[in-house]
Design a protein around this motif. Structure first.
Motif, mmCIF file in Angstrom:
data_model
loop_
_atom_site.group_PDB
_atom_site.id
_atom_site.type_symbol
_atom_site.label_atom_id
_atom_site.label_comp_id
_atom_site.label_asym_id
_atom_site.label_seq_id
_atom_site.Cartn_x
_atom_site.Cartn_y
_atom_site.Cartn_z
ATOM 1 N N TRP A 32 -3.731 0.921 -2.919
ATOM 2 C CA TRP A 32 -3.335 -0.478 -2.820
ATOM 3 C C TRP A 32 -3.862 -1.221 -4.033
ATOM 4 C CZ3 TRP A 32 -7.126 1.769 0.038
ATOM 5 C CH2 TRP A 32 -8.430 1.254 -0.110
ATOM 6 N N GLU A 69 0.846 -1.183 0.000
ATOM 7 C CA GLU A 69 0.000 0.000 0.000
ATOM 8 C C GLU A 69 0.887 1.240 0.000
ATOM 9 O OE1 GLU A 69 -3.102 -0.083 2.903
ATOM 10 O OE2 GLU A 69 -3.624 -2.178 2.503
ATOM 11 N N TYR A 129 -3.981 4.197 4.312
ATOM 12 C CA TYR A 129 -3.312 4.348 3.025
ATOM 13 C C TYR A 129 -4.355 4.547 1.923
ATOM 14 C CZ TYR A 129 0.953 2.614 5.254
ATOM 15 O OH TYR A 129 2.043 2.462 6.073
#
Length: 125
Positions: free
Chosen positions: A115, A96, A112
């Motif tokens: 991804w 990620e 995050y």
């Protein structure tokens, strides 16, 4: 930005694997990078992270001393070297990325923004 993890496979307990993370159209050195894993029926959990320019790394106790996250900025890649693998390391591993993550959140997968598809690691006993 869609980081893609690869390099998974089947390995015996005690063995090693190196996972790679690549992303086209962006410079990964500009992002905080994290590795996470998710086993069947379990939540995604933190495995490793590396900051941008200073390269400081973070690990949970479960993998510290066995796993190493690293960057190769010349190849625009991030790696996860996994040694002394255990059956409990079996999971799908994801990388990620985030360019603005708050450091106190670096261990949380939901923090995050980017991804992609993961790679399956299976460790046999």
């Amino acid at each position: 930005v869609q980081p893609q993890a690869c390099g998974g496979g089947l390995v015996q307990a005690g063995g090693s694997l190196r996972l790679s993370c690549a992303a086209s159209g962006c410079t990964l050195s500009s992002y905080v990078m994290g590795w996470f894993r998710q086993a069947p029926g379990k939540e995604r959990e933190f495995v490793a992270a590396v900051r941008r320019s200073v390269g400081i790394t973070y690990y949970p106790d479960s993998v510290k001393g066995r796993f190493t996250i690293s960057r190769d900025n010349t190849k625009n890649m991030v790696y996860l070297q996994m040694n002394s693998l255990k059956p409990e390391d079996t999971a799908v591993y994801y990388c990620e990325a985030d360019s603005r993550i708050i450091l106190s959140m670096i261990r949380y997968p939901s923090a995050y923004h980017y991804w992609g598809q993961g790679t399956l690691v299976t460790v046999s006993s």
